[in-house]
Design a protein around this motif. Sequence first.
Motif, PDB file in Angstrom:
ATOM      1  N   THR A  65       0.829  -1.208   0.000  1.00 35.13           N
ATOM      2  CA  THR A  65       0.000   0.000   0.000  1.00 35.13           C
ATOM      3  C   THR A  65       0.862   1.256   0.000  1.00 35.13           C
ATOM      4  O   THR A  65       0.559   2.235  -0.690  1.00 35.13           O
ATOM      5  N   ILE A  66       1.944   1.242   0.774  1.00 33.37           N
ATOM      6  CA  ILE A  66       2.855   2.391   0.807  1.00 33.37           C
ATOM      7  C   ILE A  66       3.468   2.624  -0.573  1.00 33.37           C
ATOM      8  O   ILE A  66       3.601   3.765  -1.030  1.00 33.37           O
ATOM      9  N   SER A  75      -4.637   7.919  -1.759  1.00 32.56           N
ATOM     10  CA  SER A  75      -4.568   9.117  -0.912  1.00 32.56           C
ATOM     11  C   SER A  75      -3.896   8.788   0.421  1.00 32.56           C
ATOM     12  O   SER A  75      -3.860   7.629   0.853  1.00 32.56           O
ATOM     13  N   THR A  76      -3.408   9.824   1.081  1.00 33.04           N
ATOM     14  CA  THR A  76      -2.774   9.644   2.384  1.00 33.04           C
ATOM     15  C   THR A  76      -3.782   9.151   3.417  1.00 33.04           C
ATOM     16  O   THR A  76      -3.442   8.339   4.286  1.00 33.04           O
ATOM     17  N   ARG A 120       6.780  12.327   7.183  1.00 33.32           N
ATOM     18  CA  ARG A 120       7.864  13.146   6.630  1.00 33.32           C
ATOM     19  C   ARG A 120       7.733  13.253   5.113  1.00 33.32           C
ATOM     20  O   ARG A 120       7.895  14.338   4.541  1.00 33.32           O
ATOM     21  N   ILE A 121       7.425  12.133   4.452  1.00 30.47           N
ATOM     22  CA  ILE A 121       7.254  12.151   2.998  1.00 30.47           C
ATOM     23  C   ILE A 121       6.071  13.030   2.613  1.00 30.47           C
ATOM     24  O   ILE A 121       6.137  13.808   1.655  1.00 30.47           O
ATOM     25  N   GLU A 122       4.974  12.915   3.359  1.00 33.14           N
ATOM     26  CA  GLU A 122       3.794  13.731   3.078  1.00 33.14           C
ATOM     27  C   GLU A 122       4.107  15.219   3.245  1.00 33.14           C
ATOM     28  O   GLU A 122       3.665  16.058   2.440  1.00 33.14           O
ATOM     29  N   THR A 123       4.892  15.556   4.260  1.00 27.23           N
ATOM     30  CA  THR A 123       5.271  16.957   4.472  1.00 27.23           C
ATOM     31  C   THR A 123       6.110  17.485   3.315  1.00 27.23           C
ATOM     32  O   THR A 123       5.891  18.605   2.823  1.00 27.23           O
ATOM     33  N   ILE A 124       7.067  16.682   2.842  1.00 28.42           N
ATOM     34  CA  ILE A 124       7.913  17.090   1.719  1.00 28.42           C
ATOM     35  C   ILE A 124       7.070  17.272   0.462  1.00 28.42           C
ATOM     36  O   ILE A 124       7.271  18.212  -0.315  1.00 28.42           O
ATOM     37  N   ARG A 125       6.100  16.379   0.263  1.00 27.54           N
ATOM     38  CA  ARG A 125       5.227  16.478  -0.910  1.00 27.54           C
ATOM     39  C   ARG A 125       4.404  17.764  -0.906  1.00 27.54           C
ATOM     40  O   ARG A 125       4.262  18.431  -1.928  1.00 27.54           O
ATOM     41  N   GLU A 126       3.836  18.070   0.245  1.00 23.72           N
ATOM     42  CA  GLU A 126       2.862  19.156   0.333  1.00 23.72           C
ATOM     43  C   GLU A 126       3.489  20.522   0.580  1.00 23.72           C
ATOM     44  O   GLU A 126       2.816  21.537   0.388  1.00 23.72           O
ATOM     45  N   THR A 127       4.743  20.555   1.004  1.00 18.36           N
ATOM     46  CA  THR A 127       5.380  21.835   1.335  1.00 18.36           C
ATOM     47  C   THR A 127       6.279  22.278   0.189  1.00 18.36           C
ATOM     48  O   THR A 127       7.232  21.585  -0.162  1.00 18.36           O
ATOM     49  N   SER A 128       5.960  23.423  -0.365  1.00 21.23           N
ATOM     50  CA  SER A 128       6.798  23.999  -1.410  1.00 21.23           C
ATOM     51  C   SER A 128       7.838  24.905  -0.767  1.00 21.23           C
ATOM     52  O   SER A 128       7.623  25.439   0.316  1.00 21.23           O
TER      53      SER A 128
END
Length: 211
Positions: A65-66, A75-76, A120-128
């Motif tokens: 799933t990951i 989706s997350t 952490r991955i989600e933060t990197i994805r969503e933060t420009s």
Amino acid sequence: MASTVFLLGFLLNGVLADYKESEKLPGELATGLEVLSIEIQAISVLSPGADAQFAVAEVTFLAETILVWLLNRLSTAELLKHFYFCHKTVVQAAFLLKTDPPLKARLLGEMAAILKLINRIETIRETSFVKLVYWLAYAAIGLLCGGLILMENTRLHEAIFFIVVISLMMIFLISLISDLDNPFGNGDAMSVEDVSLDVLILAVTRMQNIQ
């Protein structure tokens, strides 16, 4: 031109720092998931008669799933639902252990580490990277290209060189920076510079083969 190069260099330096960190995350995820699967299999050795295969299957499913999530096909929120169910399953498997409390702690510790990596991955994805600097860079490139076009030059070949070569280099560089800003754009056809997921794919394959 000097101010534009400075802004682009500042942007590139910032996104490269996140990109270098992101290169480590798939390997850390693969290690955590595979170690978790191996340690759950050890339960039947430490507690003869205990069958924790149901937890091994659930961890393998979480790993799959990951991987799908990293390819932007899930989706997350859906991934976290699978994670919570897997966590409950791992806790059930830990209760099968009649001895070795440290192993119980390690199982839950591995689950916590996996959740930390997901967040952490989600933060990197969503933060420009700093948006104001992006706007300044786009404005500077636009002004530079406009200035080159309007610049008075009696030699045609020199004018073409400055307008075409320098403008294309600036546009290519800002496009590269925008792509590097999201190292996990693996499911996006327009994203080229993404971190490799090969180590995680191989780990998932090994986990599937030992079920």
